[in-house]
Structures are given as structure tokens and as C-alpha cells.
Design a protein around this motif. Structure first.
Motif, mmCIF file in Angstrom:
data_model
loop_
_atom_site.group_PDB
_atom_site.id
_atom_site.type_symbol
_atom_site.label_atom_id
_atom_site.label_comp_id
_atom_site.label_asym_id
_atom_site.label_seq_id
_atom_site.Cartn_x
_atom_site.Cartn_y
_atom_site.Cartn_z
ATOM 1 N N THR A 1 0.848 -1.194 0.000
ATOM 2 C CA THR A 1 0.000 0.000 0.000
ATOM 3 C C THR A 1 0.885 1.246 0.000
ATOM 4 O O THR A 1 1.857 1.335 0.750
ATOM 5 N N GLY A 2 0.535 2.214 -0.848
ATOM 6 C CA GLY A 2 1.334 3.427 -0.970
ATOM 7 C C GLY A 2 2.282 3.401 -2.148
ATOM 8 O O GLY A 2 2.813 4.446 -2.547
ATOM 9 N N TYR A 3 2.524 2.225 -2.712
ATOM 10 C CA TYR A 3 3.388 2.131 -3.893
ATOM 11 C C TYR A 3 2.673 2.756 -5.089
ATOM 12 O O TYR A 3 1.498 2.483 -5.346
ATOM 13 N N VAL A 4 3.391 3.598 -5.824
ATOM 14 C CA VAL A 4 2.823 4.254 -7.006
ATOM 15 C C VAL A 4 3.338 3.530 -8.245
ATOM 16 O O VAL A 4 4.539 3.589 -8.542
ATOM 17 N N PRO A 5 2.467 2.832 -8.986
ATOM 18 C CA PRO A 5 2.927 2.075 -10.149
ATOM 19 C C PRO A 5 3.242 2.989 -11.327
ATOM 20 O O PRO A 5 2.759 4.133 -11.392
ATOM 21 N N PRO A 6 4.047 2.518 -12.277
ATOM 22 C CA PRO A 6 4.291 3.297 -13.498
ATOM 23 C C PRO A 6 2.999 3.491 -14.280
ATOM 24 O O PRO A 6 2.011 2.772 -14.071
ATOM 25 N N ALA A 7 3.013 4.418 -15.185
ATOM 26 C CA ALA A 7 1.836 4.682 -16.015
ATOM 27 C C ALA A 7 1.453 3.421 -16.787
ATOM 28 O O ALA A 7 2.311 2.719 -17.335
ATOM 29 N N GLY A 8 0.158 3.136 -16.802
ATOM 30 C CA GLY A 8 -0.332 1.978 -17.536
ATOM 31 C C GLY A 8 -0.299 0.684 -16.756
ATOM 32 O O GLY A 8 -0.691 -0.359 -17.284
ATOM 33 N N ARG A 9 0.154 0.735 -15.505
ATOM 34 C CA ARG A 9 0.200 -0.460 -14.666
ATOM 35 C C ARG A 9 -0.880 -0.353 -13.582
ATOM 36 O O ARG A 9 -1.162 0.743 -13.087
ATOM 37 N N PRO A 10 -1.486 -1.481 -13.182
ATOM 38 C CA PRO A 10 -2.577 -1.429 -12.208
ATOM 39 C C PRO A 10 -2.088 -1.064 -10.816
ATOM 40 O O PRO A 10 -0.952 -1.337 -10.437
ATOM 41 N N ALA A 11 -2.990 -0.464 -10.046
ATOM 42 C CA ALA A 11 -2.702 -0.148 -8.651
ATOM 43 C C ALA A 11 -2.854 -1.397 -7.789
ATOM 44 O O ALA A 11 -3.453 -2.399 -8.205
ATOM 45 N N CYS A 12 -2.316 -1.329 -6.589
ATOM 46 C CA CYS A 12 -2.394 -2.473 -5.689
ATOM 47 C C CYS A 12 -3.820 -2.670 -5.185
ATOM 48 O O CYS A 12 -4.618 -1.730 -5.140
ATOM 49 N N ASP A 13 -4.123 -3.899 -4.826
ATOM 50 C CA ASP A 13 -5.388 -4.244 -4.180
ATOM 51 C C ASP A 13 -5.101 -4.388 -2.691
ATOM 52 O O ASP A 13 -4.414 -5.330 -2.274
#
Length: 412
Positions: free
Chosen positions: A83-95
Motif C-alpha cells: 500500500t502506498g506504492y505508485v505504479p508506473p503509467a499503464g500499470r494497475p494499482a495495488c489491491d
């Protein structure tokens, strides 16, 4: 007297509950569909379900291992980042219901991550997948828990390029996490070099999920890790095999080896049924060591070898090596059966006439029949009866006194 006895009982109970040997253990399983049990006919027959059952044989003492399975089918490494990790553009966010942070909220002793293929299917590079796995591993390890990461798994709905990427990912995980990786590849993959999921270990309704048998093999890999042990398993960093004159020579290298470690070299003709052909036990502990061994009667055709490593606190298998025994100077140019499988016919090409010993051998290496045949120039056709043989694979071997030989497989 009664008061003293009561105090003694209370003290023993406190010590037992506080001592790690008596503490309840917690395991969290993360991942995608295989970890969630897909492919097995029921969850108890999945690798995760079998693991839970193996630790919870006793349900009366109140200290059995607690399991939390938060795997979700279809997930990639990105959905399971902290939680809190920011993914690169076009990648899904964490669940946040299935990620690392959720896993750590249970206060686990062990976390097992099983994300075998969806990153490749989503087009993610191996570099970014390995970065994600390293971050997940670091987050768990820094909490004081152990983290085990399974390798990739073969699947049949991917292209040749994608299946090759899964193979490369397997190698990367084994290299990056040598002690804390679990090999979920070797027991499921075909032996033809196509990196497919074996039919006999695949759910017939799915191109990517192992069946009950496949899940059983995966459970065995996890079980061999002895996940709660404080003693790290020996690292088998190299295993090579070389064939010469019907003998297979082996060499292997270990690191962090416990005393009284046994190495069993096992051989198989079909990559399923293995037998022991060489064994050695080393009494002393070794930080780094090299070993050699020999199979003095290699099977004709293709054989498969692996090392079974048995330490006092661990047992595991090496990767499997394939060897082809066909060191021959003249050719079986044609080989087929006729008369509904009653006869095998072989055309033998040779540049020197003379007698040769012709043998039919089964896949276990047993010689079923032998006869001396005269081989004329430029070729000779021989016919051998096989009507009494069961259906299956056999080898025809033609050899001379000076060890010239030719070996070819046929199917009855």
C-alpha cells in the motif's frame, strides 16, 4: 502443597505458550489462480490446501498453524505491491485486500508468493517483474517474516516467445532468491523443449492450470523447503552431466552444506519414474564443496538425471538434466513395425561388413532379446519378432565388438 502444584502448572503453561516451539505459526499465501487452487478438483487437493492439511494434522491442541490465503486469480505483481506504492503509467494499482500490506497485517511467520505467469501475459518485462518481486521480498523480510517466492510455471495458451520468457523468469527467480525460491517449473514442464504444461499434469479444461497430480508435485516442492526451519538448506549451485562410452559422469557444487548430507543421483527414462544410480554421504559440514559421481550403465536413447539432496533438516531435488546416449558410428537408417506390431524391421547402413549384436531394450534398460546378425554392404534389413511385447516405447541397439553402435527408439 496444592498451591505449589497450581503455581507449577501455571508456570509451565506460561513457558510453553511463550516458547517459540509451542507458539502458533501463521502462514500467508499470496498470488494468483494457482495459489487460489484453480485446476485442482477441490481446494484441499491444491498445493496450498495440501500444505495447510500437512501442518494441521492435530486439531486438538489449539496451536496448529493458521493459514491465510489471499490469492486472486488473474493478478500480477502490481496488484500485490505494498500500500502506498505508485505504479508506473499503464500499470494497475495495488489491491489493499490482497497485497503485501494485507499479508503483513496477519503477523505472519512465513509468506509464500505464487505469481507464475500473468506478468508475462500482460506484457510486462522480466526486469520490472523481478524489481517488484525484490521489493515484495524486502518488505516481508524486513518485518521479520520469511518470504518464499515460487518460480514461473509453464502454460499452453502463450506464444513461443512468451513461453521462453517464462523459462527466463524461472531462471531469474532461482538465481535472485536461491534459498528462498521454490521451483514450480521443472515438475510441470514438457521435456521436448517447447516449455509447455504437461498433459498428464494439466487440468483438461484449462491450458494453464495444473490438475490434482500437478498440484501434488507443487506441494512436494513447498514441503521440501521445510519453511519453518531456522537452518538454511544447502545451495546446489551447479549440476553437470557428461556422457562417454555408455557412462554418464556428474559434477556438482554446493554451498552452506550441513554435516551428514546425502546426495542421491536418480535416473529416469521418461522423466516421471526415477531410480537411484549413485549415492554418497558426506559426514562433515562444508561451506563450499565440489563432487563427482558416475552412472556406469547409461540407458540407450534419452535419459533424465537429477540429484536428491537429503540433509538432516531438509530434502530437495535439483533441476533435471537430459542426456542422449547415441555415441554411434554407423546408422540404423530405417526402423518401423509391421504385421500389426508383430515384427520390427530395421535397415542397417554400414561401411564395413561383419557381425553385430542386435538388442531390443525397454525403457527401464532391460535387454529383452539379443542376436548376432551379419551386416552386409551397403545395408542389411533385419526382422525381429515383438508380438509378445506390451504396447509402448522400446529401443533397438546394434553394436560391434569395437563398441561401434547405433540406437534408435520405436513404438509398438
Amino acid at each position: 502443597m496444592k498451591i505449589k502444584l497450581l503455581l507449577l502448572v501455571v508456570c509451565v503453561a506460561i513457558i510453553c505458550l511463550a516458547h517459540p516451539a509451542f507458539a502458533q505459526k501463521k502462514v500467508v499465501i499470496m498470488g494468483s489462480s494457482t495459489a487460489a487452487g484453480y485446476g485442482a478438483t477441490s481446494y484441499p487437493l491444491s498445493w496450498a490446501g495440501r500444505l495447510q492439511s500437512s501442518f494441521n494434522m492435530n486439531t486438538t491442541d489449539g496451536i496448529d498453524t493458521t493459514f491465510f490465503n489471499i490469492a486472486v486469480g488473474g493478478y500480477t505483481t502490481y496488484q500485490e505491491m505494498p500500500t502506498g506504492y505508485v505504479p508506473p503509467a499503464g500499470r494497475p494499482a495495488c489491491d489493499q485486500l490482497a497485497n503485501i500490506t494485507k499479508a503483513l497485517s496477519y503477523g505472519p511467520d512465513v509468506v509464500i508468493i505464487n505469481l507464475p505467469s500473468n506478468d508475462v501475459g500482460a506484457g510486462y518485462t522480466i526486469t520490472e517483474t523481478m524489481y517488484n518481486l525484490r521489493l515484495m521480498y524486502s518488505s516481508i523480510s524486513s518485518s521479520g517474516a520469511k518470504c518464499y517466492i515460487t518460480t514461473s510455471q509453464p502454460r499452453n495458451d502463450y506464444s513461443d516467445v512468451q513461453r521462453q520468457a517464462l523459462l527466463e523468469m524461472k531462471d531469474s527467480i532461482l538465481t535472485q532468491f536461491p534459498v528462498f525460491s521454490i521451483n514450480f517449473w521443472d515438475d510441470l514442464v514438457t521435456t521436448d523443449g517447447k516449455n509447455m504444461l504437461r498433459d498428464d499434469r494439466r487440468d483438461p479444461t484449462s491450458p494453464l492450470h495444473p490438475n490434482d497430480i500437478g498440484h501434488g508435485f507443487l506441494f512436494g516442492r513447498v514441503q521440501d523447503k521445510n519453511i519453518f526451519s531456522s537452518v538454511l538448506p544447502v545451495q546446489l549451485t551447479r549440476f553437470n552431466a557428461r556422457l562417454k562410452n555408455d557412462c554418464t559422469s556428474f559434477s556438482w557444487h554446493t554451498e552452506q552444506q550441513e554435516p551428514n548430507t546425502t546426495f542421491d543421483i536418480e535416473r529416469s527414462a521418461n522423466d516421471i519414474d526415477f531410480e537411484n544410480v549413485f549415492s554418497t554421504t558426506v559426514a562433515e559440514a562444508k561451506q563450499s564443496a565440489d563432487y563427482v559421481g558416475t552412472d556406469k550403465s547409461a540407458l540407450p536413447g534419452k535419459s533424465f538425471y537429477r540429484i536428491k539432496v537429503i540433509e538432516p533438516s531438509h530434502k530437495f531435488y535439483s533441476t533435471t538434466i537430459g542426456i542422449i546416449n547415441n555415441n554411434c558410428s554407423f546408422m540404423i537408417s530405417g526402423l518401423y513395425t509391421n504385421n500389426n506390431g508383430a515384427t520390427v524391421i530395421a535397415d542397417i547402413s554400414n561401411n564395413k561388413k561383419g557381425y553385430a549384436l542386435v538388442s531390443i531394450i525397454n525403457t527401464a534398460g532391460v535387454v529383452l532379446q539379443q542376436s548376432k546378425q551379419y551386416i552386409a554392404l551397403p545395408f542389411t534389413r533385419i526382422m525381429l519378432p515383438i508380438a509378445s511385447y506390451a504396447a509402448g516405447e522400446y529401443y533397438l541397439r546394434v553394436s560391434t565388438d569395437n563398441d561401434n553402435c547405433s540406437i534408435k527408439a520405436f513404438i509398438k
